[in-house]
Design an enzyme around this catalytic site. Structure first.
Site, short mmCIF file in Angstrom:
data_model
loop_
_atom_site.label_atom_id
_atom_site.label_comp_id
_atom_site.label_asym_id
_atom_site.label_seq_id
_atom_site.Cartn_x
_atom_site.Cartn_y
_atom_site.Cartn_z
N GLU A 90 48.53 52.34 37.60
CA GLU A 90 48.64 52.53 39.04
C GLU A 90 49.03 51.22 39.72
OE1 GLU A 90 45.62 56.29 39.67
OE2 GLU A 90 44.88 54.30 40.15
N CYS A 103 50.20 45.47 44.91
CA CYS A 103 49.10 45.25 43.98
C CYS A 103 49.53 45.87 42.66
CB CYS A 103 47.82 45.90 44.50
SG CYS A 103 46.41 45.74 43.36
N CYS A 114 33.31 45.19 33.77
CA CYS A 114 32.66 45.00 35.07
C CYS A 114 32.07 46.33 35.53
CB CYS A 114 33.67 44.47 36.09
SG CYS A 114 34.47 42.93 35.59
N CYS A 335 40.33 48.43 46.26
CA CYS A 335 39.92 47.49 45.21
C CYS A 335 38.81 48.08 44.35
CB CYS A 335 39.45 46.19 45.86
SG CYS A 335 39.08 44.89 44.68
#
Length: 344
Positions: A90, A103, A114, A335
């Site tokens: 993506e 991005c 994470c 994000c």
């Protein structure tokens, strides 16, 4: 067949000489591939039809394509990008009044773990090739012109994957994006975001690329950071800081610390004091990132009071602090949310 974009300019010259052609043909083809981002050998109109056919017998071009395009209420565009082998990544176009930012992803899935990140829950399938990274940028540049009537202004390597774990291809892609015979974009408008691999930070500092560096920090307390980002126990904060200081000594470029504040996890005065102490060791600024939930309930955005406390104490300490508002949350484009989800 091999993708012709895996060949360097020198390799292209050798190839054309082997065909009995003049070396300048290599520069013509290189221009089509990297400056014009052409995806069809047959459209290289300054080559003879015979030569084009000969190239097509030996080489192909494997461009990326948009499998799914989603538009957010705030103008953000998320692309589900299909690669030549059917895998998906993506990339996101983030518009503001003054800029449009791409991005981009560097890996299919992610190598890290994470806990707050949806991408980390995907198995890392492979690294992206140089051309696949460049194609994302060229694609979003065309979308920026189409939807916002201006070219792409900024690029952040903050999509799927850890850029430092696809180091060679990311660096070469940046060169292709910034060189005059490539896309010709400004290196100073490119930010490479890393979770913190000291050796690779130092290597990037030595490349002379003039890009910016961001570190995904989220806690300056070692034990707490290791809980949030378990892989980081291999890379102590002291070693990361040494690498960041090396980065600044080589580049003169201020480091950005990316930092989410979560309710009940890192929203105390102790956390703020640790962050201030860490920031003071190297010229830096802090981006407070508004967290985007991924549905597990463990990590929740802190309350406004905690965020304001961070801002006040950082500013009182003389540290530049910017709150980065969440964009594209309604299409899982914000994000930490990139996980190849399909639209409902």
């Amino acid at each position: 067949m091999k993708d012709i974009r895996t060949l360097s300019l020198d390799q292209l010259k050798d190839y054309f000489v082997s065909l009995g052609e003049k070396p300048f043909r290599a520069k013509q083809v290189y221009d089509w591939l990297w400056s014009k981002n052409l995806h069809s050998i047959d459209e290289m109109t300054n080559l003879s039809k015979q030569l084009r056919d000969k190239i097509a017998e030996e080489y192909i071009i494997n461009p990326v394509s948009v499998d799914l395009l989603q538009k957010s209420r705030d103008g953000t565009i998320k692309n589900g990008v299909k690669l030549h082998d059917g895998l998906l990544v993506e990339s996101v176009l983030i518009p503001t009044e003054t800029r449009t930012t791409a991005c981009v992803s560097s890996q299919v899935g992610c190598s890290l773990n994470c806990e707050f990140c949806a991408t980390a829950r995907l198995k890392r399938m492979r690294n992206l090739e140089v051309a696949e990274i460049v194609d994302q940028v060229a694609l979003i540049d065309s979308q920026s012109k189409m939807y916002f009537d201006r070219p792409l202004s900024n690029i952040v390597f903050m999509g799927m994957g850890e850029p430092m774990m696809n180091y060679k291809n990311v660096v070469e892609a940046i060169r292709k994006i910034t060189q005059p015979e490539g896309l010709g974009m400004s290196a100073r408008r490119i930010t490479v975001s890393t979770s913190g691999i000291p050796k690779m930070i130092k290597m990037l500092a030595d490349e002379g690329l003039k890009v910016k560096l961001a570190l995904s920090l989220h806690s300056a307390i070692e034990t707490k950071r290791n809980e949030i980002m378990p892989f980081s126990d291999k890379f102590p904060l002291t070693e990361i800081m040494e690498a960041l200081q090396y980065w600044y000594s080589k580049t003169g470029s201020v480091i950005t610390f990316e930092y989410c504040v979560w309710k009940g996890i890192n929203d105390t005065d102790e956390d703020i004091k640790a962050l201030i102490k860490y920031c003071r060791q190297v010229p830096s600024k802090v981006n407070l990132i508004q967290y985007n939930p991924i549905g597990d309930g463990k990590y929740d955005q802190c309350n406004k009071q905690a965020e304001e406390n961070y801002i006040r104490q950082l500013e009182n300490a003389g540290i530049v602090c910017v709150v980065r508002k969440s964009r594209g949350g309604d299409i899982d484009a914000a994000c930490g949310q990139l996980a190849n989800k399909s639209a409902d």
